[in-house]
Write a protein that holds these residues in place. Structure first.
Motif, short mmCIF file in Angstrom:
data_model
loop_
_atom_site.label_atom_id
_atom_site.label_comp_id
_atom_site.label_asym_id
_atom_site.label_seq_id
_atom_site.Cartn_x
_atom_site.Cartn_y
_atom_site.Cartn_z
N ALA A 77 14.64 5.54 1.70
CA ALA A 77 14.70 5.13 0.29
C ALA A 77 15.80 4.10 0.04
O ALA A 77 15.66 3.22 -0.80
CB ALA A 77 14.88 6.35 -0.60
N GLY A 78 16.89 4.20 0.78
CA GLY A 78 18.00 3.28 0.58
C GLY A 78 17.81 1.93 1.23
O GLY A 78 18.54 0.98 0.93
N ARG A 79 16.81 1.82 2.14
CA ARG A 79 16.62 0.56 2.88
C ARG A 79 15.39 -0.21 2.46
O ARG A 79 15.28 -1.40 2.76
CB ARG A 79 16.50 0.86 4.38
N LEU A 80 14.46 0.45 1.78
CA LEU A 80 13.21 -0.18 1.40
C LEU A 80 13.12 -0.31 -0.11
O LEU A 80 13.20 0.68 -0.83
CB LEU A 80 12.01 0.63 1.90
N ALA A 81 12.97 -1.53 -0.60
CA ALA A 81 12.82 -1.77 -2.03
C ALA A 81 11.37 -2.09 -2.34
O ALA A 81 10.76 -2.94 -1.68
CB ALA A 81 13.71 -2.93 -2.46
N LEU A 82 10.80 -1.40 -3.31
CA LEU A 82 9.40 -1.57 -3.68
C LEU A 82 9.29 -2.07 -5.11
O LEU A 82 10.10 -1.72 -5.96
CB LEU A 82 8.64 -0.25 -3.54
N ALA A 83 8.26 -2.89 -5.37
CA ALA A 83 8.06 -3.41 -6.72
C ALA A 83 6.59 -3.71 -6.95
O ALA A 83 5.85 -3.98 -6.00
CB ALA A 83 8.89 -4.67 -6.94
N GLN A 84 6.17 -3.66 -8.20
CA GLN A 84 4.80 -4.02 -8.55
C GLN A 84 4.71 -5.52 -8.75
O GLN A 84 5.52 -6.11 -9.48
CB GLN A 84 4.35 -3.29 -9.81
N GLY A 85 3.74 -6.13 -8.11
CA GLY A 85 3.59 -7.57 -8.24
C GLY A 85 2.24 -8.03 -7.77
O GLY A 85 1.56 -7.35 -6.99
N ASP A 86 1.82 -9.20 -8.23
CA ASP A 86 0.55 -9.81 -7.88
C ASP A 86 0.75 -10.68 -6.65
O ASP A 86 1.59 -11.59 -6.67
CB ASP A 86 0.05 -10.64 -9.06
N ALA A 87 0.00 -10.44 -5.61
CA ALA A 87 0.16 -11.19 -4.36
C ALA A 87 -0.08 -12.68 -4.54
O ALA A 87 0.45 -13.49 -3.78
CB ALA A 87 -0.80 -10.65 -3.30
N CYS A 111 14.24 -4.41 4.09
CA CYS A 111 12.79 -4.34 3.90
C CYS A 111 12.41 -4.29 2.43
O CYS A 111 13.02 -3.56 1.65
CB CYS A 111 12.23 -3.12 4.62
N PHE A 112 11.36 -5.05 2.10
CA PHE A 112 10.88 -5.14 0.73
C PHE A 112 9.36 -5.09 0.74
O PHE A 112 8.72 -5.56 1.68
CB PHE A 112 11.34 -6.45 0.08
N GLY A 113 8.79 -4.52 -0.31
CA GLY A 113 7.34 -4.45 -0.39
C GLY A 113 6.86 -4.57 -1.82
O GLY A 113 7.49 -4.05 -2.75
N LEU A 114 5.75 -5.27 -2.01
CA LEU A 114 5.15 -5.36 -3.34
C LEU A 114 3.67 -5.00 -3.26
O LEU A 114 3.02 -5.21 -2.23
CB LEU A 114 5.36 -6.74 -3.96
N ASP A 115 3.17 -4.45 -4.33
CA ASP A 115 1.76 -4.11 -4.43
C ASP A 115 1.36 -4.16 -5.89
O ASP A 115 2.19 -3.90 -6.77
CB ASP A 115 1.49 -2.71 -3.86
N ILE A 116 0.11 -4.49 -6.14
CA ILE A 116 -0.36 -4.60 -7.52
C ILE A 116 -0.75 -3.25 -8.10
O ILE A 116 -0.87 -3.10 -9.30
CB ILE A 116 -1.54 -5.59 -7.60
N SER A 117 -0.94 -2.26 -7.23
CA SER A 117 -1.45 -0.95 -7.65
C SER A 117 -0.32 0.04 -7.93
O SER A 117 0.40 0.44 -7.00
CB SER A 117 -2.38 -0.37 -6.58
N PRO A 118 -0.14 0.49 -9.17
CA PRO A 118 0.87 1.51 -9.46
C PRO A 118 0.61 2.81 -8.70
O PRO A 118 1.57 3.48 -8.28
CB PRO A 118 0.73 1.72 -10.98
N ALA A 119 -0.65 3.16 -8.50
CA ALA A 119 -0.97 4.39 -7.77
C ALA A 119 -0.49 4.30 -6.33
O ALA A 119 0.10 5.25 -5.79
CB ALA A 119 -2.47 4.67 -7.83
N MET A 120 -0.75 3.17 -5.69
CA MET A 120 -0.30 2.99 -4.31
C MET A 120 1.22 3.00 -4.23
O MET A 120 1.81 3.58 -3.31
CB MET A 120 -0.85 1.68 -3.74
N LEU A 121 1.87 2.37 -5.20
CA LEU A 121 3.34 2.34 -5.20
C LEU A 121 3.93 3.73 -5.40
O LEU A 121 4.98 4.05 -4.85
CB LEU A 121 3.84 1.38 -6.27
N GLU A 122 3.25 4.54 -6.19
CA GLU A 122 3.70 5.92 -6.37
C GLU A 122 3.68 6.67 -5.04
O GLU A 122 4.63 7.37 -4.68
CB GLU A 122 2.80 6.63 -7.37
N THR A 123 2.57 6.47 -4.29
CA THR A 123 2.47 7.09 -2.97
C THR A 123 3.51 6.51 -2.02
O THR A 123 4.16 7.25 -1.27
CB THR A 123 1.06 6.89 -2.40
N GLY A 149 0.80 -1.22 0.00
CA GLY A 149 0.00 0.00 0.00
C GLY A 149 0.84 1.27 0.00
O GLY A 149 1.73 1.46 -0.82
N THR A 150 0.57 2.14 0.97
CA THR A 150 1.24 3.44 1.04
C THR A 150 2.65 3.38 1.61
O THR A 150 3.34 4.39 1.66
CB THR A 150 0.42 4.40 1.92
N GLY A 151 3.08 2.21 2.06
CA GLY A 151 4.41 2.08 2.66
C GLY A 151 4.43 2.32 4.15
O GLY A 151 5.48 2.21 4.80
#
Length: 211
Positions: free
Chosen positions: A84-94, A61-73, A44-46
């Protein structure tokens, strides 16, 4: 998901803190090993990942979300928090993601889903995918809406009506599905109703191997 949260994402954390109960309890109980890795499915929003980074400063820390809008936030929120240097985010299907393709690693010491199973159509597959992403000593942590089984009927009706506006459906058969997953995979299930069943918390652990 973008259709639901394109605008909601801007006030999501402010409004959800009043009824997405148990998230901080889950984070406090992660017990991340030194140098360990944490994956949030449906980040979600992180908000949760930032809390993990603060509570467990040694964690990757890593996070994935299917929503590009949520990942933008989430990307903006993580940057503002200085992680920003410790958390990696990516778009993916749960329900079907490949950790190596998203993050360059095959497994994580801790995986968690916070109020996401009640939003995912194929939520049973999401549990399986989460288990597949665990290291040999990893644990899966879940918190989500329960059935409010010990709360007044009127409260249950009003809550369900509110949640349905966001396509959120508490999973009545979650305990059975988790028990079946634990049995099939040889895992140990810890299941705890919280606040008279308002929320349910679960932990799936791989048994320790004898030395």
């Amino acid at each position: 998901m973008d259709g639901i949260y394109r605008y909601q994402r801007h006030i999501y954390d402010l409004t959800r803190k009043y009824y997405l109960l148990g998230r901080d309890r889950l984070i406090a109980r992660l017990n991340v090993p030194v140098g360990g890795s944490v994956l949030e499915i449906g980040c979600g929003t992180g908000r949760n990942l930032i809390a993990v980074a603060r509570a467990w400063p040694h964690a990757q820390c890593f996070g994935l979300d299917i929503s590009p809008a949520m990942l933008e936030t989430a990307t903006a929120t993580v940057a503002r928090a200085g992680f920003a240097g410790r958390l990696a985010l990516a778009q993916g299907d749960a329900t079907a993601f490949v950790p190596t393709a998203l993050f360059g690693r095959a497994a994580f010491d801790r995986v968690f889903l916070s109020y996401t199973l009640s939003m995912i159509p194929g939520w049973q597959r999401a549990i399986g995918a989460a288990c597949d992403a665990l290291t040999e000593s990893g644990t899966l942590h879940i918190v989500d809406f329960g059935q409010q089984e010990r709360l007044p009927r009127t409260f249950r009706i009003l809550l369900r009506a509110w949640l349905s506006r966001f396509d959120v459906k508490p999973r009545a058969d979650l305990p059975k599905v988790l028990a079946d997953v634990a049995d099939a995979r040889g895992m140990v299930l810890e299941f705890t109703p919280l606040w008279r069943g308002y929320a349910w918390e679960a932990v799936l652990r791989k048994p320790r191997r004898a030395v």
